[in-house]
Design a protein around this motif. Structure first.
Motif, PDB file in Angstrom:
ATOM      1  N   LEU A  97       0.833  -1.213   0.000  1.00 49.58           N
ATOM      2  CA  LEU A  97       0.000   0.000   0.000  1.00 49.58           C
ATOM      3  C   LEU A  97       0.864   1.258   0.000  1.00 49.58           C
ATOM      4  O   LEU A  97       0.589   2.217  -0.726  1.00 49.58           O
ATOM      5  CB  LEU A  97      -0.931   0.008   1.212  1.00 49.58           C
ATOM      6  CG  LEU A  97      -2.153  -0.885   1.139  1.00 49.58           C
ATOM      7  CD1 LEU A  97      -2.871  -0.925   2.484  1.00 49.58           C
ATOM      8  CD2 LEU A  97      -3.089  -0.413   0.052  1.00 49.58           C
ATOM      9  N   GLY A  98       1.902   1.258   0.830  1.00 48.01           N
ATOM     10  CA  GLY A  98       2.803   2.409   0.875  1.00 48.01           C
ATOM     11  C   GLY A  98       3.482   2.645  -0.456  1.00 48.01           C
ATOM     12  O   GLY A  98       3.634   3.786  -0.900  1.00 48.01           O
ATOM     13  N   LEU A  99       3.878   1.562  -1.127  1.00 47.90           N
ATOM     14  CA  LEU A  99       4.518   1.679  -2.441  1.00 47.90           C
ATOM     15  C   LEU A  99       3.561   2.267  -3.468  1.00 47.90           C
ATOM     16  O   LEU A  99       3.928   3.179  -4.223  1.00 47.90           O
ATOM     17  CB  LEU A  99       5.028   0.313  -2.896  1.00 47.90           C
ATOM     18  CG  LEU A  99       5.795   0.271  -4.210  1.00 47.90           C
ATOM     19  CD1 LEU A  99       7.069   1.106  -4.114  1.00 47.90           C
ATOM     20  CD2 LEU A  99       6.133  -1.161  -4.580  1.00 47.90           C
ATOM     21  N   ILE A 100       2.330   1.784  -3.487  1.00 50.59           N
ATOM     22  CA  ILE A 100       1.338   2.308  -4.432  1.00 50.59           C
ATOM     23  C   ILE A 100       1.087   3.792  -4.182  1.00 50.59           C
ATOM     24  O   ILE A 100       1.100   4.607  -5.119  1.00 50.59           O
ATOM     25  CB  ILE A 100       0.024   1.500  -4.346  1.00 50.59           C
ATOM     26  CG1 ILE A 100       0.236   0.087  -4.895  1.00 50.59           C
ATOM     27  CG2 ILE A 100      -1.114   2.204  -5.071  1.00 50.59           C
ATOM     28  CD1 ILE A 100      -0.884  -0.882  -4.557  1.00 50.59           C
ATOM     29  N   LEU A 101       0.881   4.166  -2.918  1.00 52.02           N
ATOM     30  CA  LEU A 101       0.603   5.569  -2.590  1.00 52.02           C
ATOM     31  C   LEU A 101       1.815   6.463  -2.876  1.00 52.02           C
ATOM     32  O   LEU A 101       1.663   7.567  -3.422  1.00 52.02           O
ATOM     33  CB  LEU A 101       0.182   5.697  -1.129  1.00 52.02           C
ATOM     34  CG  LEU A 101      -1.163   5.079  -0.771  1.00 52.02           C
ATOM     35  CD1 LEU A 101      -1.366   5.068   0.739  1.00 52.02           C
ATOM     36  CD2 LEU A 101      -2.300   5.832  -1.457  1.00 52.02           C
ATOM     37  N   ALA A 102       3.011   5.983  -2.521  1.00 50.36           N
ATOM     38  CA  ALA A 102       4.218   6.793  -2.737  1.00 50.36           C
ATOM     39  C   ALA A 102       4.493   6.992  -4.225  1.00 50.36           C
ATOM     40  O   ALA A 102       4.842   8.095  -4.656  1.00 50.36           O
ATOM     41  CB  ALA A 102       5.418   6.135  -2.050  1.00 50.36           C
ATOM     42  N   LEU A 103       4.330   5.922  -5.018  1.00 51.26           N
ATOM     43  CA  LEU A 103       4.552   6.065  -6.464  1.00 51.26           C
ATOM     44  C   LEU A 103       3.514   6.979  -7.099  1.00 51.26           C
ATOM     45  O   LEU A 103       3.849   7.787  -7.974  1.00 51.26           O
ATOM     46  CB  LEU A 103       4.555   4.691  -7.135  1.00 51.26           C
ATOM     47  CG  LEU A 103       5.790   3.827  -6.881  1.00 51.26           C
ATOM     48  CD1 LEU A 103       5.606   2.435  -7.461  1.00 51.26           C
ATOM     49  CD2 LEU A 103       7.041   4.497  -7.428  1.00 51.26           C
ATOM     50  N   ALA A 104       2.269   6.865  -6.657  1.00 53.74           N
ATOM     51  CA  ALA A 104       1.229   7.761  -7.184  1.00 53.74           C
ATOM     52  C   ALA A 104       1.559   9.212  -6.850  1.00 53.74           C
ATOM     53  O   ALA A 104       1.447  10.102  -7.708  1.00 53.74           O
ATOM     54  CB  ALA A 104      -0.134   7.367  -6.621  1.00 53.74           C
ATOM     55  N   ALA A 105       1.999   9.457  -5.610  1.00 52.23           N
ATOM     56  CA  ALA A 105       2.357  10.827  -5.220  1.00 52.23           C
ATOM     57  C   ALA A 105       3.575  11.305  -6.002  1.00 52.23           C
ATOM     58  O   ALA A 105       3.586  12.430  -6.533  1.00 52.23           O
ATOM     59  CB  ALA A 105       2.631  10.894  -3.719  1.00 52.23           C
TER      60      ALA A 105
END
Length: 177
Positions: A135-143
Motif C-alpha cells: 500500500l505504501g509503495l502504491i501511494l508513494a509512487l502515485a504521489a
C-alpha cells in the motif's frame, strides 16, 4: 441555587492548548518558508506561493479553533483524558517521520515514504507489514509521479524512481518506434 448545583468554570486544558499553539507555530514556519519561494515575473496571478498560503491559512484557522477550545476546557471527553499514552506506538510513529526526513535524500521519496508508511502503520496497530509495504509503495509512487510528471516538480528521485523512469522512457521509445 447552592454552590454544589453550579458547575465549576472550565479550566485550561494545557495539552490541548499546546497542540493549538504548536499548530500555530507550524503555520508560522509555513509562512516563513513560503516567503522564501522565488517568484518569477513570468507567473501571472497564480504562482508557486498560492497553495502554501492556502495551507497556512487553514492551519491558522484550525489552530485558533483548537486554542479557543482548549481555553474553554478542551475537546477531549473525560474518559479519553484518563487513557494512558501508548508511548511505544507513539515512538513508531515518530520513528517513521524521522526516518522519512533522514532517508528521503539518500534513498529517494518512494523508499523513504514506504518506510515511513510501514512504521506509522505498525504504530497504529497493523501487524501486516507486507500489505503495508505494498500500500505504501502504491501511494508513494502515485504521489511521486503525480508531482514529477503532472506538475513537473522533483520531490526526491532515488533508485526506485530512476529505474521506473528508465523503464517508462524505454516503453515510450518502443511505442514511438
Amino acid at each position: 441555587m447552592s454552590t454544589s448545583d453550579q458547575q465549576a468554570p472550565p479550566r485550561f486544558a494545557i495539552p490541548e492548548l499546546l497542540i493549538g499553539v504548536g499548530l500555530l507555530a507550524c503555520a508560522a514556519a509555513v509562512a516563513w518558508q513560503t516567503l522564501a519561494i522565488p517568484v518569477s515575473p513570468l507567473y501571472s496571478k497564480v504562482g508557486p506561493r498560492v497553495f502554501p498560503y492556502i495551507t497556512m491559512a487553514g492551519m491558522v484557522v484550525l489552530s485558533l479553533l483548537l486554542i479557543v477550545a482548549a481555553l474553554r476546557g478542551g475537546w477531549q471527553p473525560e474518559e479519553e483524558k484518563e487513557t494512558p499514552t501508548d508511548w511505544k506506538s507513539m515512538g513508531f510513529v515518530v520513528a517513521g517521520l524521522v526516518a522519512n526526513l533522514t532517508l528521503i535524500h539518500p534513498l529517494g521519496f518512494t523508499a523513504a515514504s514506504v518506510i515511513m508508511f510501514v512504521l506509522v502503520c505498525y504504530g497504529f496497530g497493523s501487524r501486516r507489514p507486507l500489505r503495508d509495504v505494498l500500500l505504501g509503495l502504491i501511494l508513494a509512487l502515485a504521489a511521486y509521479f503525480g508531482f514529477a510528471k503532472a506538475l513537473g516538480v522533483n520531490i526526491g528521485a532515488g533508485f526506485v524512481e530512476n529505474q521506473l523512469n528508465t523503464v517508462i522512457n524505454a516503453l515510450i521509445a518502443m511505442v514511438r518506434g
